[in-house]
Design a protein around this motif. Structure first.
Motif, PDB file in Angstrom:
ATOM      1  N   LYS A  89       0.856  -1.178   0.000  1.00  0.00           N
ATOM      2  CA  LYS A  89       0.000   0.000   0.000  1.00  0.00           C
ATOM      3  C   LYS A  89       0.894   1.231   0.000  1.00  0.00           C
ATOM      4  O   LYS A  89       2.117   1.137   0.102  1.00  0.00           O
ATOM      5  CB  LYS A  89      -0.917  -0.011   1.219  1.00  0.00           C
ATOM      6  N   MET A  90       0.277   2.388  -0.088  1.00  0.00           N
ATOM      7  CA  MET A  90       1.058   3.616  -0.211  1.00  0.00           C
ATOM      8  C   MET A  90       1.821   3.954   1.063  1.00  0.00           C
ATOM      9  O   MET A  90       2.743   4.772   1.028  1.00  0.00           O
ATOM     10  CB  MET A  90       0.151   4.777  -0.614  1.00  0.00           C
ATOM     11  N   ASP A  91       1.481   3.316   2.172  1.00  0.00           N
ATOM     12  CA  ASP A  91       2.235   3.550   3.407  1.00  0.00           C
ATOM     13  C   ASP A  91       3.374   2.544   3.576  1.00  0.00           C
ATOM     14  O   ASP A  91       4.002   2.480   4.634  1.00  0.00           O
ATOM     15  CB  ASP A  91       1.308   3.502   4.627  1.00  0.00           C
ATOM     16  N   GLY A  92       3.621   1.749   2.516  1.00  0.00           N
ATOM     17  CA  GLY A  92       4.731   0.810   2.569  1.00  0.00           C
ATOM     18  C   GLY A  92       4.400  -0.514   3.224  1.00  0.00           C
ATOM     19  O   GLY A  92       5.309  -1.325   3.455  1.00  0.00           O
ATOM     20  N   GLU A  93       3.130  -0.794   3.467  1.00  0.00           N
ATOM     21  CA  GLU A  93       2.737  -2.029   4.135  1.00  0.00           C
ATOM     22  C   GLU A  93       2.381  -3.094   3.098  1.00  0.00           C
ATOM     23  O   GLU A  93       1.594  -2.861   2.187  1.00  0.00           O
ATOM     24  CB  GLU A  93       1.526  -1.775   5.040  1.00  0.00           C
ATOM     25  N   ARG A  94       2.984  -4.265   3.225  1.00  0.00           N
ATOM     26  CA  ARG A  94       2.609  -5.391   2.372  1.00  0.00           C
ATOM     27  C   ARG A  94       1.194  -5.831   2.769  1.00  0.00           C
ATOM     28  O   ARG A  94       0.871  -5.886   3.951  1.00  0.00           O
ATOM     29  CB  ARG A  94       3.603  -6.533   2.555  1.00  0.00           C
ATOM     30  N   PHE A  95       0.349  -6.174   1.771  1.00  0.00           N
ATOM     31  CA  PHE A  95      -1.052  -6.385   2.128  1.00  0.00           C
ATOM     32  C   PHE A  95      -1.700  -7.618   1.517  1.00  0.00           C
ATOM     33  O   PHE A  95      -2.863  -7.927   1.834  1.00  0.00           O
ATOM     34  CB  PHE A  95      -1.877  -5.158   1.706  1.00  0.00           C
ATOM     35  N   THR A 150      18.186   4.617  -5.548  1.00  0.00           N
ATOM     36  CA  THR A 150      18.043   4.239  -4.135  1.00  0.00           C
ATOM     37  C   THR A 150      16.577   4.001  -3.819  1.00  0.00           C
ATOM     38  O   THR A 150      15.678   4.511  -4.507  1.00  0.00           O
ATOM     39  CB  THR A 150      18.581   5.342  -3.207  1.00  0.00           C
ATOM     40  N   LEU A 151      16.332   3.254  -2.750  1.00  0.00           N
ATOM     41  CA  LEU A 151      14.960   2.995  -2.328  1.00  0.00           C
ATOM     42  C   LEU A 151      14.293   4.264  -1.815  1.00  0.00           C
ATOM     43  O   LEU A 151      13.079   4.451  -2.009  1.00  0.00           O
ATOM     44  CB  LEU A 151      14.931   1.909  -1.250  1.00  0.00           C
ATOM     45  N   ASP A 152      15.060   5.143  -1.184  1.00  0.00           N
ATOM     46  CA  ASP A 152      14.489   6.408  -0.713  1.00  0.00           C
ATOM     47  C   ASP A 152      13.988   7.240  -1.893  1.00  0.00           C
ATOM     48  O   ASP A 152      12.880   7.803  -1.852  1.00  0.00           O
ATOM     49  CB  ASP A 152      15.542   7.212   0.063  1.00  0.00           C
ATOM     50  N   VAL A 154       5.100   7.282  -1.836  1.00  0.00           N
ATOM     51  CA  VAL A 154       4.977   6.526  -0.584  1.00  0.00           C
ATOM     52  C   VAL A 154       4.875   7.494   0.590  1.00  0.00           C
ATOM     53  O   VAL A 154       5.642   8.466   0.674  1.00  0.00           O
ATOM     54  CB  VAL A 154       6.187   5.580  -0.411  1.00  0.00           C
ATOM     55  N   THR A 155       3.959   7.235   1.491  1.00  0.00           N
ATOM     56  CA  THR A 155       3.733   8.135   2.626  1.00  0.00           C
ATOM     57  C   THR A 155       4.583   7.801   3.844  1.00  0.00           C
ATOM     58  O   THR A 155       4.752   8.636   4.730  1.00  0.00           O
ATOM     59  CB  THR A 155       2.250   8.119   3.024  1.00  0.00           C
ATOM     60  N   ASP A 156       5.120   6.585   3.935  1.00  0.00           N
ATOM     61  CA  ASP A 156       5.960   6.188   5.062  1.00  0.00           C
ATOM     62  C   ASP A 156       7.186   5.475   4.494  1.00  0.00           C
ATOM     63  O   ASP A 156       7.181   4.254   4.302  1.00  0.00           O
ATOM     64  CB  ASP A 156       5.182   5.271   6.014  1.00  0.00           C
ATOM     65  N   VAL A 157       8.238   6.245   4.227  1.00  0.00           N
ATOM     66  CA  VAL A 157       9.426   5.698   3.566  1.00  0.00           C
ATOM     67  C   VAL A 157      10.117   4.679   4.453  1.00  0.00           C
ATOM     68  O   VAL A 157      10.622   3.645   3.972  1.00  0.00           O
ATOM     69  CB  VAL A 157      10.391   6.843   3.187  1.00  0.00           C
ATOM     70  N   SER A 158      10.164   4.926   5.752  1.00  0.00           N
ATOM     71  CA  SER A 158      10.807   3.993   6.671  1.00  0.00           C
ATOM     72  C   SER A 158      10.122   2.624   6.624  1.00  0.00           C
ATOM     73  O   SER A 158      10.787   1.584   6.567  1.00  0.00           O
ATOM     74  CB  SER A 158      10.776   4.557   8.095  1.00  0.00           C
ATOM     75  N   ASN A 159       8.808   2.624   6.620  1.00  0.00           N
ATOM     76  CA  ASN A 159       8.067   1.361   6.559  1.00  0.00           C
ATOM     77  C   ASN A 159       8.258   0.674   5.209  1.00  0.00           C
ATOM     78  O   ASN A 159       8.347  -0.552   5.121  1.00  0.00           O
ATOM     79  CB  ASN A 159       6.579   1.617   6.806  1.00  0.00           C
ATOM     80  N   LYS A 172      10.943   0.752   3.326  1.00  0.00           N
ATOM     81  CA  LYS A 172      12.249   0.068   3.325  1.00  0.00           C
ATOM     82  C   LYS A 172      12.248  -1.134   4.275  1.00  0.00           C
ATOM     83  O   LYS A 172      12.883  -2.160   3.981  1.00  0.00           O
ATOM     84  CB  LYS A 172      13.350   1.062   3.713  1.00  0.00           C
ATOM     85  N   LYS A 173      11.526  -1.013   5.362  1.00  0.00           N
ATOM     86  CA  LYS A 173      11.418  -2.124   6.302  1.00  0.00           C
ATOM     87  C   LYS A 173      10.725  -3.316   5.649  1.00  0.00           C
ATOM     88  O   LYS A 173      11.140  -4.473   5.842  1.00  0.00           O
ATOM     89  CB  LYS A 173      10.644  -1.665   7.540  1.00  0.00           C
ATOM     90  N   THR A 174       9.669  -3.048   4.880  1.00  0.00           N
ATOM     91  CA  THR A 174       8.932  -4.120   4.209  1.00  0.00           C
ATOM     92  C   THR A 174       9.811  -4.817   3.186  1.00  0.00           C
ATOM     93  O   THR A 174       9.786  -6.049   3.054  1.00  0.00           O
ATOM     94  CB  THR A 174       7.667  -3.551   3.533  1.00  0.00           C
TER      95      THR A 174
END
Length: 548
Positions: free
Chosen positions: A341-347, A421-423, A431-436, A438-440
């Motif tokens: 999703k746009m917040d970086g969460e796998r769904f 880069t991923l950033d 993407v609204t949550d870049v940290s998430n 990259k974490k995903t």
């Protein structure tokens, strides 16, 4: 409430429920408006009715608010067949009826023909094993959750090859850009079931050229052969006689006068779906309230007119079609690349078809948006993925940042990006949550390394790391292409009452007609099925009415 009501029972109940079923007035629009009809759930009668698609007390406001009868008629015109709607079912219907011997009027509320999509498919019966055709019919029943009217699918299967060939010929004669792609789009289906089958597949393109342009060309051909087309002329009311037979339609002409188009044989409603009518959408498909529409002018006009003439809308569980074949290559849309999703969460499990992504993305926050991510080694890593890979050079036409000639794409809908880069990729994708984000990706790479997806269960063969820059991402946005449920019709495409009685002189085809689908989501079993069934219903019904 589980009982069935006859016409006489509904007359006893009175109000709009009785009037809309009986069709006893000279005009289907006869009957006073109810002051109680407010909002899409407003009830206007105390009697039980099924016109709205389920048992309920009274009709929702958008069906109950029947217009006052139009009595100021400037002119009457006589035809054998009147078709409402110059789209992918209506134009073929009008021309087929004319060629079968009928005089035909085609009414279009817009200033030109209107349709969407590119591919329409039919079965080449001469080169297909009949038992495999029968299996495909059964598969389409299965893929629509066993709810369709099998006879309507059989009509498509037995007539679609002839119909699609004819549409190609007639539209090409009018100057359309159209080819027969044959089996090119159907090899996955043929291989999956081992079919000995061949298809006829009309393709209007390349994009941004589409079937809408093709129907404009076919209208030129139809006019040259004798179909009378009335543009900017919306149908307003169906006309019925004292016995409930539909005998014509009243339409508003460009000069703001009303003309009654009399139809000796029948009126065919081919006016499209209801995605642009907010009240109907909230009532029948409330889970789409935060998803956008791709089309315009699809306001359920035909559905309402049919109900007001005594017909009914098919049962709840309406079929929706939401796609994005344009942000990136269509041939890669079902590939199991990592999805977020746009917040970086796998769904979801990534081997789920793109056509079902809307089910995961219905919230106000998501609104049908998601991203796919892969790296520069994708041509090797994804070589065995289902679909067809497009190489990095081919991807450039889908990239807004690339200065290339945009061929076979819709520039306003492309959404593929590349970054070192991923950033940077996350920023380009929105993407609204870049940290998430990259974490995903780190978590996905960990699952790939372990060879087992304990989070969503994606098959090991599809677990491919994202670790080789530059990185790629596709921002897909699924929106309503079509709503594929409509009024109830019988095996002959004749509109029926809630009790199943045929309404003389009234027919419905295409996305305004129900019964062909039945599942929650449009099945992508046969590529181009919806346009193929639109063409076929128009062609078959037109020929039948023209010969009467």
């Amino acid at each position: 409430m589980g009982q069935s009501f006859s016409r006489r029972d509904l007359f006893k109940l009175g109000g709009v429920a009785a009037a809309s079923v009986a069709g006893a007035s000279a005009l289907a629009g006869c009957g006073a408006k109810s002051a109680e009809a407010k909002g899409y759930g407003g009830a206007t009668t105390t009697g039980t009715t099924t016109e709205a698609g389920h048992f309920r007390d009274g009709l929702p406001g958008f069906l109950a608010n029947k217009p006052e009868p139009i009595t100021k008629i400037a002119e009457e015109r006589d035809y054998d067949v009147v078709v409402i709607g110059a789209g992918s079912p209506g134009v073929p219907c009008a021309l087929a009826a004319l060629e079968a011997g009928a005089s035909v009027a085609l009414l279009q509320k817009e200033a030109e023909a209107s349709a969407h999509g590119n591919s329409g498919s039919g079965i080449d019966l001469e080169n297909s094993d009949p038992s495999h055709v029968a299996h495909l019919i059964g598969q389409l029943m299965t893929d629509s959750q066993h709810r369709p009217n099998r006879a309507l699918i059989e009509m498509w299967a037995q007539n679609s090859g002839e119909a699609v060939k004819w549409v190609i010929e007639k539209s090409a004669a009018g100057g359309a850009q159209v080819i027969d792609q044959g089996n090119a789009q159907h090899m996955p289906l043929i291989k999956k079931f081992g079919y000995n089958m061949s298809f006829v597949t009309s393709f209007f393109g390349p994009k941004p050229y589409c079937v809408g342009d093709g129907m404009k060309a076919m209208c030129k051909q139809a006019e040259s052969e004798g179909v009378e087309i009335f543009y900017s002329t919306p149908a307003k009311q169906l006309v019925t006689d004292k016995d409930g037979r539909v005998t014509g339609v009243i339409a508003l002409m460009p000069d703001h006068t009303y003309v009654k188009f009399n139809a000796r044989t029948g009126v065919v409603v081919a006016s499209g779906d209801y995605q642009n009518d907010e009240e109907m959408l909230k009532y029948y498909l409330p889970d789409l309230q935060y998803l956008d529409q791709k089309q315009h002018g699809r306001t359920g006009d035909g559905h309402k007119m049919v109900v007001w003439a005594g017909g009914c809308i098919e049962d709840f569980g309406h079929t929706k079609m939401l796609h994005d074949f344009d942000a990136g290559p269509a041939s890669m849309c079902d590939m199991p690349f990592l999805r977020m999703k746009m917040d970086g969460e796998r769904f979801c499990r990534e081997d789920t078809e793109m056509s079902l992504m809307n089910c995961y993305l219905r919230s106000e926050k998501d609104r049908g948006n998601y991203i796919e991510v892969f790296d520069s080694a994708y041509m090797e890593k994804a070589a065995a993925f289902p679909g067809k890979l497009v190489d990095p050079e081919g991807l450039r036409v889908y990239m807004p940042e690339e200065d290339v000639e945009r061929k076979a794409v819709i520039p306003t809908m492309i959404g593929t990006y590349k970054a070192d880069t991923l950033d940077e990729l996350a920023e380009k994708l929105g993407v609204t949550d870049v940290s998430n984000f990259k974490k995903t990706i780190a978590r996905f790479n960990e699952l790939c390394a372990n060879g087992a997806d304990v989070d969503f269960g994606l098959k090991p063969d599809y677990l491919k790391t994202i670790d080789t820059p530059p990185y790629y991402g596709i921002h897909r946005h699924v929106r309503m292409s079509a709503l594929c449920s409509g009024v109830k019709v019988n095996d002959d495409l004749q509109c029926v009452t809630p009790e199943g009685e045929a309404i003389p002189g009234l027919y419905a085809i295409g996305n305004v007609a129900g019964g062909f689908y039945g599942g929650i989501d449009y099945p992508l079993t046969v590529f181009g099925l919806n346009l193929g069934h639109n063409y076929t219903q128009g062609y078959v019904l037109g020929k039948r009415l023209g010969a009467m």
